[in-house]
Scaffold this motif. Structure first.
Motif, PDB file in Angstrom:
ATOM      1  N   ASP A   1     -96.891  66.229 -46.814  1.00 41.17           N
ATOM      2  CA  ASP A   1     -98.014  66.746 -46.268  1.00 41.17           C
ATOM      3  C   ASP A   1     -99.439  66.593 -46.913  1.00 41.17           C
ATOM      4  O   ASP A   1    -100.367  66.371 -46.681  1.00 41.17           O
ATOM      5  CB  ASP A   1     -97.789  68.260 -46.002  1.00 41.17           C
ATOM      6  N   THR A   2     -99.386  66.808 -48.171  1.00 37.55           N
ATOM      7  CA  THR A   2    -100.388  66.931 -48.993  1.00 37.55           C
ATOM      8  C   THR A   2    -101.135  65.509 -49.151  1.00 37.55           C
ATOM      9  O   THR A   2    -102.211  65.018 -49.071  1.00 37.55           O
ATOM     10  CB  THR A   2    -100.332  67.193 -50.348  1.00 37.55           C
ATOM     11  N   ILE A   3    -100.027  64.304 -49.121  1.00 37.64           N
ATOM     12  CA  ILE A   3    -100.550  62.947 -49.256  1.00 37.64           C
ATOM     13  C   ILE A   3    -101.366  62.580 -47.843  1.00 37.64           C
ATOM     14  O   ILE A   3    -102.383  62.004 -47.983  1.00 37.64           O
ATOM     15  CB  ILE A   3     -99.447  61.954 -49.381  1.00 37.64           C
ATOM     16  N   GLY A   4    -100.833  62.982 -46.947  1.00 38.52           N
ATOM     17  CA  GLY A   4    -101.567  62.897 -45.474  1.00 38.52           C
ATOM     18  C   GLY A   4    -102.724  63.518 -45.532  1.00 38.52           C
ATOM     19  O   GLY A   4    -103.645  62.795 -44.930  1.00 38.52           O
ATOM     20  N   ALA A   5    -102.952  64.667 -46.142  1.00 37.41           N
ATOM     21  CA  ALA A   5    -104.129  65.268 -46.311  1.00 37.41           C
ATOM     22  C   ALA A   5    -105.201  64.694 -47.138  1.00 37.41           C
ATOM     23  O   ALA A   5    -106.513  64.529 -46.628  1.00 37.41           O
ATOM     24  CB  ALA A   5    -104.008  66.869 -46.483  1.00 37.41           C
ATOM     25  N   TRP A   6    -104.833  63.837 -48.153  1.00 40.02           N
ATOM     26  CA  TRP A   6    -105.709  63.099 -48.816  1.00 40.02           C
ATOM     27  C   TRP A   6    -106.377  61.949 -47.662  1.00 40.02           C
ATOM     28  O   TRP A   6    -107.647  61.711 -47.911  1.00 40.02           O
ATOM     29  CB  TRP A   6    -104.915  62.231 -49.821  1.00 40.02           C
ATOM     30  N   PHE A   7    -105.531  61.403 -46.858  1.00 36.19           N
ATOM     31  CA  PHE A   7    -106.193  60.523 -45.985  1.00 36.19           C
ATOM     32  C   PHE A   7    -107.172  61.169 -44.879  1.00 36.19           C
ATOM     33  O   PHE A   7    -108.216  60.591 -44.362  1.00 36.19           O
ATOM     34  CB  PHE A   7    -104.878  59.726 -45.321  1.00 36.19           C
ATOM     35  N   ARG A   8    -106.596  62.273 -44.345  1.00 37.18           N
ATOM     36  CA  ARG A   8    -107.453  63.036 -43.351  1.00 37.18           C
ATOM     37  C   ARG A   8    -108.793  63.432 -43.909  1.00 37.18           C
ATOM     38  O   ARG A   8    -109.810  63.488 -43.179  1.00 37.18           O
ATOM     39  CB  ARG A   8    -106.662  64.200 -42.656  1.00 37.18           C
ATOM     40  N   ASP A   9    -108.728  63.768 -45.275  1.00 39.46           N
ATOM     41  CA  ASP A   9    -109.995  64.170 -45.593  1.00 39.46           C
ATOM     42  C   ASP A   9    -110.736  63.014 -46.402  1.00 39.46           C
ATOM     43  O   ASP A   9    -111.577  63.286 -46.953  1.00 39.46           O
ATOM     44  CB  ASP A   9    -109.481  65.197 -46.851  1.00 39.46           C
ATOM     45  N   ASP A  10    -110.293  61.779 -46.273  1.00 37.84           N
ATOM     46  CA  ASP A  10    -110.870  60.528 -46.870  1.00 37.84           C
ATOM     47  C   ASP A  10    -110.990  60.646 -48.486  1.00 37.84           C
ATOM     48  O   ASP A  10    -112.141  60.093 -48.814  1.00 37.84           O
ATOM     49  CB  ASP A  10    -112.219  60.282 -46.087  1.00 37.84           C
ATOM     50  N   LEU A  11    -109.982  61.215 -48.847  1.00 30.52           N
ATOM     51  CA  LEU A  11    -110.204  61.402 -50.378  1.00 30.52           C
ATOM     52  C   LEU A  11    -109.279  59.858 -50.943  1.00 30.52           C
ATOM     53  O   LEU A  11    -109.775  59.499 -52.093  1.00 30.52           O
ATOM     54  CB  LEU A  11    -109.503  62.455 -50.774  1.00 30.52           C
ATOM     55  N   VAL A  12    -108.437  59.335 -50.427  1.00 33.47           N
ATOM     56  CA  VAL A  12    -107.538  58.214 -50.827  1.00 33.47           C
ATOM     57  C   VAL A  12    -107.770  57.134 -49.818  1.00 33.47           C
ATOM     58  O   VAL A  12    -107.596  57.129 -48.615  1.00 33.47           O
ATOM     59  CB  VAL A  12    -106.129  58.716 -51.033  1.00 33.47           C
ATOM     60  N   ASP A  13    -107.458  55.779 -50.378  1.00 37.63           N
ATOM     61  CA  ASP A  13    -107.589  54.656 -49.565  1.00 37.63           C
ATOM     62  C   ASP A  13    -106.558  53.879 -49.611  1.00 37.63           C
ATOM     63  O   ASP A  13    -106.213  53.149 -48.456  1.00 37.63           O
ATOM     64  CB  ASP A  13    -108.867  53.711 -50.153  1.00 37.63           C
ATOM     65  N   GLY A  14    -105.638  53.987 -50.554  1.00 33.83           N
ATOM     66  CA  GLY A  14    -104.278  53.328 -50.422  1.00 33.83           C
ATOM     67  C   GLY A  14    -103.321  53.985 -51.605  1.00 33.83           C
ATOM     68  O   GLY A  14    -103.458  54.937 -52.097  1.00 33.83           O
ATOM     69  N   LEU A  15    -101.891  53.694 -51.309  1.00 35.50           N
ATOM     70  CA  LEU A  15    -101.123  54.053 -52.002  1.00 35.50           C
ATOM     71  C   LEU A  15     -99.944  52.923 -52.641  1.00 35.50           C
ATOM     72  O   LEU A  15     -99.755  51.679 -52.059  1.00 35.50           O
ATOM     73  CB  LEU A  15     -99.998  54.833 -51.059  1.00 35.50           C
ATOM     74  N   ARG A  16     -99.484  53.313 -53.798  1.00 35.75           N
ATOM     75  CA  ARG A  16     -98.487  52.414 -54.523  1.00 35.75           C
ATOM     76  C   ARG A  16     -97.510  53.367 -54.465  1.00 35.75           C
ATOM     77  O   ARG A  16     -97.094  54.482 -54.747  1.00 35.75           O
ATOM     78  CB  ARG A  16     -99.037  52.151 -55.894  1.00 35.75           C
ATOM     79  N   ILE A  17     -96.210  52.639 -53.786  1.00 35.87           N
ATOM     80  CA  ILE A  17     -94.970  53.429 -53.803  1.00 35.87           C
ATOM     81  C   ILE A  17     -93.848  53.142 -54.724  1.00 35.87           C
ATOM     82  O   ILE A  17     -93.412  51.945 -54.692  1.00 35.87           O
ATOM     83  CB  ILE A  17     -94.362  53.010 -52.173  1.00 35.87           C
ATOM     84  N   ASP A  18     -93.370  53.923 -55.602  1.00 35.82           N
ATOM     85  CA  ASP A  18     -92.673  53.962 -56.590  1.00 35.82           C
ATOM     86  C   ASP A  18     -90.994  53.533 -56.157  1.00 35.82           C
ATOM     87  O   ASP A  18     -90.557  54.420 -55.185  1.00 35.82           O
ATOM     88  CB  ASP A  18     -92.340  55.115 -57.458  1.00 35.82           C
ATOM     89  N   HIS A  19     -90.505  52.615 -56.862  1.00 32.45           N
ATOM     90  CA  HIS A  19     -89.136  52.361 -56.520  1.00 32.45           C
ATOM     91  C   HIS A  19     -88.445  52.583 -55.244  1.00 32.45           C
ATOM     92  O   HIS A  19     -87.746  53.395 -54.789  1.00 32.45           O
ATOM     93  CB  HIS A  19     -88.396  53.789 -57.434  1.00 32.45           C
ATOM     94  N   PRO A  20     -88.916  51.861 -54.032  1.00 33.40           N
ATOM     95  CA  PRO A  20     -88.469  52.035 -52.554  1.00 33.40           C
ATOM     96  C   PRO A  20     -86.988  51.562 -52.511  1.00 33.40           C
ATOM     97  O   PRO A  20     -86.302  51.879 -51.566  1.00 33.40           O
ATOM     98  CB  PRO A  20     -89.641  50.826 -52.009  1.00 33.40           C
ATOM     99  N   ASP A  21     -86.389  50.826 -53.546  1.00 28.19           N
ATOM    100  CA  ASP A  21     -85.070  50.370 -53.464  1.00 28.19           C
ATOM    101  C   ASP A  21     -84.009  51.617 -53.536  1.00 28.19           C
ATOM    102  O   ASP A  21     -82.906  51.452 -53.286  1.00 28.19           O
ATOM    103  CB  ASP A  21     -84.630  49.321 -54.237  1.00 28.19           C
ATOM    104  N   GLY A  22     -84.614  52.628 -53.976  1.00 26.41           N
ATOM    105  CA  GLY A  22     -83.697  53.968 -54.092  1.00 26.41           C
ATOM    106  C   GLY A  22     -83.460  54.697 -52.783  1.00 26.41           C
ATOM    107  O   GLY A  22     -82.745  55.592 -52.814  1.00 26.41           O
TER     108      GLY A  22
END
Length: 819
Positions: free
Chosen positions: A222-243
């Motif tokens: 939810d907080t990550i989504g808010a970053w985008f709704r508030d135009d604070l963040v432009d992209g994400l790096r996803i750690d260890h998707p294989d898990g």
């Protein structure tokens, strides 16, 4: 949400309590002036108290207090955007930190209420395996005698654990209360085979969460989504998707949450393996590119003498890695193998009546997970990798052929719980067995032992390098490329120095024999690995090298281990490190090697850097590596960065000092030359993207043609020296030419004009540096002082960069014909 952005480049910052978000905001202007396009932040959500890395998130609802909190994060994002920078944040979907239960409200609730917890769904727990209790592996040899009852809580030292309501009565002992809880304290050694919750690899204090469940995804994002709704963040790096239970499904959920924002996955691709084209991502975090970049700077002629020098190590990499993976499956990840066997349920034998003994199922599963050649299969698309593993396992263990045959149908069925669990487990076994064990048991050329790499692949031809770049541009043009990360085993400049050993061949093996005679160690492979680390990282401090030796030896697990250190061996090992400082004869050998390696290591370092920054993909600069950085494995590669010094040097490069006109920086330990290369390449990519739209390998002719890598990106031409020792042996560049589209050009590093002609003469071009970055003369006005002639100087002024005029466009048109 604003429109989708894609970075031209990124600059990774490790955000900690000592370098918090406010400190990060203070270097925004420096990162902009350097030429990077986006800030790339390590995890920032609330982590374990004192966490240095941030991957042990304990609360997804807020930014970490020790790192500055929500307001500091907002201030940093706004400062970055005001400076024209995007913001990329590293996020951790697979697990949470549980070392301090009181810091993690979900874990606390699970311990307090067990299966009745309102957040029990968040964790991946096999309750049946623990007789309804969560096994917590925290006891030492004192067992429950070390547990105290304080204020209604069970305490181990300073760590408190909750008690279920109504389970504490007057007069109770700690042992009485412990027996009534939804969890059971067990000895830490039991975690290898009896743990009943999924972890991050073998880290007991990182408990996996079930982000595939909609409630868990929503609560943790939810907080990550808010970053985008508030135009604070432009992209994400996803750690260890294989898990993850379902990586593709998770990434689709994430794309919907972020509006399809720029996304990278920390996916380790083995040589020849491709990223799933169906994933809604822009690429990987760049280890696949790193392996290619390293190997094109390695002399293939060094393979034979270096192989002979490392004669004590196993000569079959595939067998070595099978054995180390099997050791992990039988050892620290035995609990995961046990759970897989339980999920397979009763398996009947050939008579279809007698059940197969549980231990044979466990043996078969362990053999299968040890037989993968990739981190994970993605069923059904990746079924061929699984079938290959099944066949290899059956071939290696014919005594298990009947069991493998009977469990195979379940393992290839994408809907079967065991098949899903196998996919989550194989990557753990691969990472621990290869990256964290086998890499420390091979020493032929240690710069090749890097995440996602295969040390048995010694070098790469220039032609194969060019093909890899064309493939990247065609398939994943916005994937990240990297040379150093917080997880690399050795930094880019350490590896660049070690790569020179392949050119020295027998000269290095003679020096190694001398070193081993002066400071002997009865583990020849580890000794070779340590001497290469000492040579590569020199002048690393004594303390740093002692710490590295301890980690490397215990990770290898041959002569000493983390759980049972061999004190006598480790004393001899530390004596080897001390000899590098205290024994005059050893120091003399190392000094002589430095004289041979320094210039070539600098050449490799600048060459790798310029090629990475200008080749297809989105280049990342790991914090501080715009200067020379001779780091080793973490935590050595997470040391503080002196930004004041970097600012000072960059200012000097951008304008003449008080003593007169600026001079070209010398290639020395101060790092100015590397900062020059980094800043000019980054600025060119950011300010003139139209020069980086194509990829054309450029032909070289002449006596030293094998010693150059050259390519045209659609206007910007990169030229880099390779195998510099060999270049000296053939007498230098001589008549060597690089053939490019004939245009008047300027080298952004020196300001040297390169007129249009039949070819670019390297003997004239590469007199100051072993690299050059040429752009059409229309982009910059030629000057007498090269370091002020770059295209990005307006980044620190109000003047807009000059646009590319007709000559540059003509080159792009010509390149269209070559595509």
């Amino acid at each position: 949400m604003t429109a989708r952005r894609v970075p031209a480049s990124t600059y990774r910052l490790q955000v900690t309590a000592d370098f918090d978000l406010a400190a990060a905001a203070e270097v925004v202007d420096y990162v902009r002036d350097l030429g990077a396009d986006w800030l790339y932040l390590s995890p920032v959500l609330q982590a374990e108290p004192g966490s240095q890395h941030g991957y042990d998130v304990v609360d997804h609802t807020r930014v970490d207090d020790e790192r500055g909190g929500d307001e500091a994060f907002r201030a940093l994002a706004e400062a970055a955007h005001a400076a024209g920078l995007g913001v990329l944040v590293d996020v951790v979907p697979n697990h949470v930190g549980v070392a301090t239960p009181a810091a993690n409200p979900w874990w606390w609730s699970l311990l307090e209420h067990g299966q009745g917890s309102p957040v029990a769904w968040a964790f991946d727990v096999d309750w049946d395996a623990g007789d309804g209790k969560l096994r917590v592996p925290v006891l030492d040899d004192r067992l429950l005698d070390g547990v105290e009852l304080r204020d209604g809580l069970l305490c181990l030292g300073e760590t408190a654990y909750p008690t279920a309501p109504g389970t504490v009565h007057e007069g109770d002992t700690a042992e009485d209360v412990h027996a009534r809880q939804h969890y059971e304290f067990v000895h830490w050694k039991r975690a290898d085979h009896e743990l009943n919750y999924r972890r991050f690899f073998a880290v007991n204090t990182l408990a996996a969460i079930r982000v595939e469940e909609p409630e868990v995804f929503t609560a943790s994002h939810d907080t990550i989504g808010a970053w985008f709704r508030d135009d604070l963040v432009d992209g994400l790096r996803i750690d260890h998707p294989d898990g993850l239970y379902d990586p593709a499904g998770y990434l689709q959920d994430l794309a919907e949450l972020t509006g399809g924002a720029y996304t990278l996955v920390e996916k380790i691709l083995e040589p020849g393996e491709a990223l799933a084209a169906s994933w809604p991502v822009d690429g990987t975090t760049g280890y696949d590119a790193l392996g290619v970049l390293d190997r094109v700077f390695v002399d293939p002629a060094g393979e034979e003498p270096l192989t002979a020098a490392s004669g004590a190590e196993p000569d079959d990499w595939q067998q070595l890695t099978h054995d180390t993976r099997r050791g992990i499956a039988d050892g620290i990840l035995g609990s995961e193998v046990e759970r897989l066997a339980r999920l397979l349920g009763p398996v009947t034998g050939s008579a279809a009546t007698e059940p197969v003994p549980h231990e044979r199922i466990v043996d078969a599963v362990a053999e299968i997970v040890a037989s993968f050649d990739v981190y994970r299969t993605y069923l059904p698309e990746g079924a061929h990798h699984l079938i290959d593993a099944l066949e290899r396992a059956a071939e290696a263990r014919p005594d298990l052929d009947d069991v493998i045959d009977r469990i195979a149908p379940a393992l290839v069925d994408p809907s079967n719980a065991a098949a899903i669990r196998l996919q989550q487990t194989s990557g753990m076994v691969m990472a621990k067995g290869v990256e964290d064990t086998a890499f420390y048991r091979t020493s032929r050329l240690t710069s090749l032992s890097e995440v996602g790499g295969d040390p048995s692949v010694f070098s790469l031809s220039v032609a194969d390098f060019h093909q890899a770049q064309r493939d990247r541009l065609g398939s994943w043009p916005h994937t990240m490329t990297t040379l150093t990360t917080h997880d690399t085993k050795r930094s880019e400049d350490t590896r660049a120095r070690i790569a020179v050993l392949a050119e020295l061949g027998h000269e290095w093996t003679t020096a190694l024999e001398r070193l081993q005679s002066l400071a002997p160690l009865d583990d020849a492979v580890l000794a070779d690995l340590l001497w290469q680390a000492i040579v590569g990282a020199r002048p690393a401090s004594r303390e740093r090298l002692h710490a590295y030796a301890e980690k490397a030896s215990r990770e290898a697990g041959d002569s000493t281990t983390w759980t049972a250190p061999d004190d006598d061996f480790e004393r001899r090992m530390h004596a080897l490190v001390d000899a590098a400082f205290d024994d005059p004869a050893v120091v003399a050998v190392l000094d002589a090697l430095d004289e041979r390696i320094d210039a070539a290591g600098w050449s490799n370092g600048l060459g790798q850097k310029l090629v990475q920054l200008t080749a297809p993909g989105v280049p990342d600069v790991y914090q501080g590596t715009e200067f020379w950085d001779r780091s080793l494995v973490d935590p050595d590669n997470r040391r503080p960065v002196d930004y004041a010094e970097r600012r000072h040097v960059l200012a000097g490069l951008d304008g003449p000092d008080d003593d007169g006109p600026e001079r070209l920086p010398h290639i020395g330990l101060d790092g100015a030359a590397k900062l020059l290369v980094t800043s000019r390449a980054l600025r060119a990519r950011r300010d003139h993207p139209e020069l980086f739209t194509r990829y054309l390998a450029l032909e070289a002719t002449g006596s030293a043609a094998d010693h150059v890598i050259a390519f045209d990106r659609g206007g910007a031409v990169t030229i880099a020296t390779r195998l510099p020792i060999g270049l000296g042996r053939v007498g230098g560049w001589g008549d060597t030419l690089v053939h490019a589209v004939p245009l008047d050009r300027v080298d952004l590093l020196t300001g040297r004009s390169v007129p249009a002609g039949q070819g670019i003469a390297l003997a004239e071009l590469l007199t100051d540096y072993p690299v050059a970055l040429l752009v059409p003369a229309a982009v910059v006005e030629p000057t007498d002082h090269g370091t002020s002639a770059d295209a990005a100087a307006p980044s620190s002024s109000d003047e807009a960069p000059t646009t590319v005029e007709s000559d540059a466009q003509a080159e792009i048109d010509i390149l269209e014909g070559h595509a």
